[in-house]
Design a protein around this motif. Structure first.
Motif, PDB file in Angstrom:
ATOM      1  N   PRO A  62      36.762   0.533   9.328  1.00  0.00           N
ATOM      2  CA  PRO A  62      36.217  -0.714   8.796  1.00  0.00           C
ATOM      3  C   PRO A  62      34.923  -0.476   8.024  1.00  0.00           C
ATOM      4  O   PRO A  62      34.106   0.365   8.397  1.00  0.00           O
ATOM      5  N   MET A  63      34.745  -1.229   6.964  1.00  0.00           N
ATOM      6  CA  MET A  63      33.576  -1.040   6.113  1.00  0.00           C
ATOM      7  C   MET A  63      32.269  -1.145   6.888  1.00  0.00           C
ATOM      8  O   MET A  63      31.330  -0.394   6.648  1.00  0.00           O
ATOM      9  N   LYS A  64      32.191  -2.091   7.840  1.00  0.00           N
ATOM     10  CA  LYS A  64      30.940  -2.261   8.576  1.00  0.00           C
ATOM     11  C   LYS A  64      30.593  -1.015   9.380  1.00  0.00           C
ATOM     12  O   LYS A  64      29.432  -0.760   9.668  1.00  0.00           O
ATOM     13  N   ASN A  65      31.604  -0.217   9.722  1.00  0.00           N
ATOM     14  CA  ASN A  65      31.344   0.998  10.490  1.00  0.00           C
ATOM     15  C   ASN A  65      30.784   2.131   9.638  1.00  0.00           C
ATOM     16  O   ASN A  65      30.373   3.164  10.166  1.00  0.00           O
ATOM     17  N   LEU A  66      30.782   1.965   8.322  1.00  0.00           N
ATOM     18  CA  LEU A  66      30.202   2.987   7.462  1.00  0.00           C
ATOM     19  C   LEU A  66      28.700   3.099   7.689  1.00  0.00           C
ATOM     20  O   LEU A  66      28.093   4.131   7.418  1.00  0.00           O
ATOM     21  N   PHE A  67      28.088   2.004   8.179  1.00  0.00           N
ATOM     22  CA  PHE A  67      26.653   2.012   8.438  1.00  0.00           C
ATOM     23  C   PHE A  67      26.350   2.424   9.880  1.00  0.00           C
ATOM     24  O   PHE A  67      25.203   2.437  10.293  1.00  0.00           O
ATOM     25  N   SER A  68      27.387   2.719  10.618  1.00  0.00           N
ATOM     26  CA  SER A  68      27.228   3.063  12.027  1.00  0.00           C
ATOM     27  C   SER A  68      27.397   4.562  12.224  1.00  0.00           C
ATOM     28  O   SER A  68      28.182   5.206  11.528  1.00  0.00           O
ATOM     29  N   PRO A  69      26.674   5.147  13.183  1.00  0.00           N
ATOM     30  CA  PRO A  69      26.885   6.565  13.488  1.00  0.00           C
ATOM     31  C   PRO A  69      28.242   6.812  14.127  1.00  0.00           C
ATOM     32  O   PRO A  69      28.700   7.963  14.201  1.00  0.00           O
ATOM     33  N   ASN A  70      28.898   5.745  14.595  1.00  0.00           N
ATOM     34  CA  ASN A  70      30.222   5.893  15.198  1.00  0.00           C
ATOM     35  C   ASN A  70      31.307   5.851  14.119  1.00  0.00           C
ATOM     36  O   ASN A  70      31.338   4.935  13.300  1.00  0.00           O
ATOM     37  N   ALA A  71      32.164   6.828  14.131  1.00  0.00           N
ATOM     38  CA  ALA A  71      33.254   6.875  13.137  1.00  0.00           C
ATOM     39  C   ALA A  71      34.497   6.186  13.683  1.00  0.00           C
ATOM     40  O   ALA A  71      35.617   6.661  13.522  1.00  0.00           O
ATOM     41  N   GLU A  72      34.313   5.050  14.337  1.00  0.00           N
ATOM     42  CA  GLU A  72      35.441   4.351  14.952  1.00  0.00           C
ATOM     43  C   GLU A  72      36.384   3.800  13.894  1.00  0.00           C
ATOM     44  O   GLU A  72      35.954   3.268  12.874  1.00  0.00           O
ATOM     45  N   ARG A  73      37.673   3.914  14.172  1.00  0.00           N
ATOM     46  CA  ARG A  73      38.687   3.472  13.230  1.00  0.00           C
ATOM     47  C   ARG A  73      39.474   2.300  13.814  1.00  0.00           C
ATOM     48  O   ARG A  73      39.778   2.268  15.001  1.00  0.00           O
ATOM     49  N   GLY A  74      39.774   1.332  12.957  1.00  0.00           N
ATOM     50  CA  GLY A  74      40.629   0.223  13.351  1.00  0.00           C
ATOM     51  C   GLY A  74      42.082   0.628  13.215  1.00  0.00           C
ATOM     52  O   GLY A  74      42.426   1.581  12.498  1.00  0.00           O
ATOM     53  N   LEU A  75      42.952  -0.077  13.887  1.00  0.00           N
ATOM     54  CA  LEU A  75      44.382   0.210  13.821  1.00  0.00           C
ATOM     55  C   LEU A  75      45.157  -1.106  13.843  1.00  0.00           C
ATOM     56  O   LEU A  75      45.004  -1.910  14.767  1.00  0.00           O
ATOM     57  N   TYR A  76      45.972  -1.323  12.811  1.00  0.00           N
ATOM     58  CA  TYR A  76      46.868  -2.479  12.754  1.00  0.00           C
ATOM     59  C   TYR A  76      48.302  -1.964  12.795  1.00  0.00           C
ATOM     60  O   TYR A  76      48.640  -0.989  12.111  1.00  0.00           O
ATOM     61  N   ARG A  77      49.139  -2.611  13.575  1.00  0.00           N
ATOM     62  CA  ARG A  77      50.544  -2.217  13.682  1.00  0.00           C
ATOM     63  C   ARG A  77      51.441  -3.446  13.516  1.00  0.00           C
ATOM     64  O   ARG A  77      51.224  -4.456  14.174  1.00  0.00           O
ATOM     65  N   MET A  78      52.428  -3.331  12.655  1.00  0.00           N
ATOM     66  CA  MET A  78      53.385  -4.408  12.424  1.00  0.00           C
ATOM     67  C   MET A  78      54.767  -3.931  12.845  1.00  0.00           C
ATOM     68  O   MET A  78      55.248  -2.894  12.381  1.00  0.00           O
ATOM     69  N   ILE A  79      55.406  -4.686  13.726  1.00  0.00           N
ATOM     70  CA  ILE A  79      56.725  -4.331  14.245  1.00  0.00           C
ATOM     71  C   ILE A  79      57.763  -5.146  13.484  1.00  0.00           C
ATOM     72  O   ILE A  79      57.708  -6.388  13.472  1.00  0.00           O
ATOM     73  N   VAL A  80      58.727  -4.472  12.852  1.00  0.00           N
ATOM     74  CA  VAL A  80      59.672  -5.141  11.953  1.00  0.00           C
ATOM     75  C   VAL A  80      61.113  -4.793  12.324  1.00  0.00           C
ATOM     76  O   VAL A  80      61.428  -3.641  12.638  1.00  0.00           O
ATOM     77  N   ASP A  81      61.981  -5.798  12.270  1.00  0.00           N
ATOM     78  CA  ASP A  81      63.418  -5.586  12.429  1.00  0.00           C
ATOM     79  C   ASP A  81      63.950  -5.111  11.075  1.00  0.00           C
ATOM     80  O   ASP A  81      63.976  -5.877  10.107  1.00  0.00           O
TER      81      ASP A  81
END
Length: 447
Positions: free
Chosen positions: A374-393
Motif C-alpha cells: 500500500p502506498m501509505k506503507n512507503l513512508f513506513s519502515p515496515n515493508a508490509e504488503r496487502g493481499l486481495y483474493r477473489m474467488i471465481v467460478d
C-alpha cells in the motif's frame, strides 16, 4: 382491551432487542423491555464499538512512528492508557443514553432489572413483579465462555478488558478467533508484550487461509508471539501480583491473561424450560426462519440463537420479527453473503466463499489476487504488503468471494460485498475503470 399487560415483552436491550422494540411500537404494539445490565447490549457497551475505539487509539502508535518521513517532528510523545480508557468509556455512556432515548421516543417502557420467563406469556422481574405479554422476545445475546481450569478467576474476559486499571506490560491472550486477534493487535501497538496461545495450529478459522496467513506473518513481524497447539492448564497468582500460566511442560508469566476462546448464548437461568423450550447443545435457543421457538408465543433473535453472531444480523432479525408479528409483513433474513471483518492490525475482511469452501462446492475454481505494498506503507519502515483474493467460478465467471488484508480493508470490502451479493462476474470488475491512486483499485486489476 388486551388480556395481557403488553403486546410484546423483550428480554434484553441490545441491538436486536432495541430494533425489535422500536419497529413493533411503530406498528402500534404496546412494548416493554427488560435489561439487567446496561441498555445497548454487547456491541455498544462491551463489544464492537468500544473495541473499535481502542483500535483507533492504538493505531496512532504506528502513524507517529513514521510521521518523521512526512516531515513532522513530534517531541515528547507518550501514551497514557487511562486517558484512552476513560475516553472510550465516556463515549459508551453517551451511546447508552442515546439508546435509552430511542426507547423513550418510541414509547417503549424500560425495566432496568433482570427478567426471567415463567411461562408462555409471562415473565418475572428481579424485583418480584410479574408481567404478562401476548408475545415474548428473547434477545439476551451472548457471554464470554471461560474454561474450567484452576485459577481462571485470575483471568479477564473481553468484558473486563475495557476497564483495566493499568495497561499490562505482558499480556497473554488465550484464543485464536477475531476477539483474540483484535485485542492482541491493540495491546501490541500500545507497547505491551503480547503472546497468543491457541489450542490448534489455525487462527481465525472460517476466514480465507491466504489472507489469514498474511496477517499472521505481519503480526509476528510486529512482535506478537504465537504458541499454537497449546492449551492453558492452570493459572497461579504470584506474590508480586503477576500471573503464571501453566501450558503443560511450559510456563509463561504475564501481568494479565485475557480469555478470548469464544462466546456462548446467555441463557443460563432464563427459565425457558417453563414454556417447554428445550435449549440446544451450546445453550442456544432453537428458532425457525421466522425467529419463532417451539413455543408459539416466544421468539428469539441475535447471538442467543447462535446462528450468526454479528450485530447487523441481530438488528435485521429484530426488524424482521417485528414486521412479521406486528406489521403483517412476514419476512426472513438471508444469511448468505454476509460481510465480516477482523479489526486486527492491519485489518482483515471477507465476503462470500473462501477458496477452501468454493473448491468443495464448485468443480472449477480460479483464484485471482493482488499482492501489493500500500502506498501509505512507503513512508513506513515496515515493508508490509496487502493481499486481495477473489474467488471465481470458472464455468460462469461469477465472483464467489472476496477476501483481503491491508489498510482500510473493511471499508473497501463493504462496497465489494454489494457486488458479490448481486452475483456480478469477474468481467464486471474488469470492465470497471480503476480509481487511482487507491488501494481499492486493486479489486479491478486482479490477475
Amino acid at each position: 382491551m388486551s388480556d395481557f399487560d403488553y403486546d410484546l415483552f423483550i428480554i434484553g436491550a441490545g441491538s436486536g432487542g432495541v430494533r425489535a422494540s422500536r419497529i413493533a411500537s411503530s406498528h402500534g404494539a404496546r412494548v416493554a423491555v427488560a435489561e439487567e445490565y446496561r441498555v445497548g447490549g454487547t456491541c455498544v457497551i462491551r463489544g464492537c464499538v468500544p473495541k473499535k475505539m481502542l483500535v483507533y487509539g492504538s493505531m496512532f502508535a504506528e502513524e507517529l512512528s513514521h510521521a518523521g518521513n512526512y516531515g513532522w517532528t513530534i517531541e515528547g510523545k507518550s501514551f497514557d492508557w487511562k486517558v484512552l480508557r476513560d475516553f472510550v468509556n465516556a463515549d459508551v455512556d453517551r451511546l447508552e443514553g442515546l439508546y435509552g432515548k430511542t426507547l423513550e421516543n418510541n414509547r417503549v417502557e424500560k425495566y432496568l432489572e433482570r427478567a426471567t420467563v415463567t411461562g408462555p406469556n409471562s415473565v418475572k422481574l428481579a424485583s418480584g413483579k410479574e408481567i404478562t405479554a401476548k408475545y415474548i422476545l428473547v434477545a439476551v445475546g451472548g457471554w464470554p465462555a471461560m474454561p474450567d481450569i484452576p485459577g481462571v478467576e485470575h483471568c479477564i474476559s473481553s468484558n473486563e478488558v475495557f476497564h483495566l486499571e493499568e495497561q499490562p506490560k505482558r499480556l497473554l491472550v488465550v484464543g485464536g478467533g477475531y476477539i483474540a486477534m483484535e485485542f492482541a493487535g491493540v495491546f501490541n501497538a500500545l507497547g505491551s508484550e503480547v503472546t497468543v496461545i491457541n489450542r490448534s495450529e489455525t487462527i481465525l478459522r472460517g476466514y480465507d487461509r491466504g489472507v489469514v496467513e498474511r496477517l499472521s506473518e505481519i503480526a509476528q513481524a510486529r512482535g506478537i508471539q504465537f504458541k499454537l497447539n497449546a492449551n492453558i492448564r492452570s493459572v497461579t497468582k504470584q506474590a508480586d501480583g503477576s500471573l503464571l500460566a501453566d501450558l503443560g511442560g511450559e510456563t509463561i508469566e504475564a501481568d494479565q491473561i485475557l480469555i478470548a476462546t469464544g462466546r456462548k448464548p446467555n441463557t443460563a437461568g432464563l427459565g425457558l424450560e417453563t414454556a417447554g423450550i428445550k435449549l440446544g447443545v451450546k445453550g442456544e435457543v432453537p428458532v425457525d426462519q421466522y425467529n419463532r421457538t417451539s413455543c408459539p408465543s416466544i421468539y428469539a433473535v441475535g447471538d442467543v440463537t447462535d446462528r450468526v453472531q454479528l450485530t447487523p444480523v441481530a438488528i435485521r432479525e429484530g426488524h424482521a420479527f417485528a414486521d412479521t408479528v406486528f406489521g403483517n409483513k412476514p419476512r426472513i433474513v438471508e444469511y448468505d453473503h454476509i460481510p465480516s471483518a477482523v479489526f486486527s492490525q492491519p485489518p482483515l475482511a471477507g465476503v462470500g466463499l473462501t477458496e477452501e469452501q468454493a473448491r468443495r462446492e464448485y468443480p472449477n475454481v480460479k483464484v485471482y489476487k493482488s499482492d501489493f505494498r500500500p502506498m501509505k506503507n512507503l513512508f513506513s519502515p515496515n515493508a508490509e504488503r496487502g493481499l486481495y483474493r477473489m474467488i471465481v467460478d470458472e464455468d460462469t465467471n461469477k465472483v464467489l468471494g472476496i477476501h483481503m488484508v491491508g489498510p482500510e480493508a473493511p471499508e473497501i470490502l463493504q462496497v465489494a460485498a454489494i457486488a458479490v451479493k448481486a452475483g456480478l462476474t469477474k468481467a464486471d470488475f474488469d470492465a470497471t475503470v480503476a480509481l487511482h491512486p487507491s488501494m481499492a483499485e486493486e479489486l479491478v486489476l486482479l490477475n
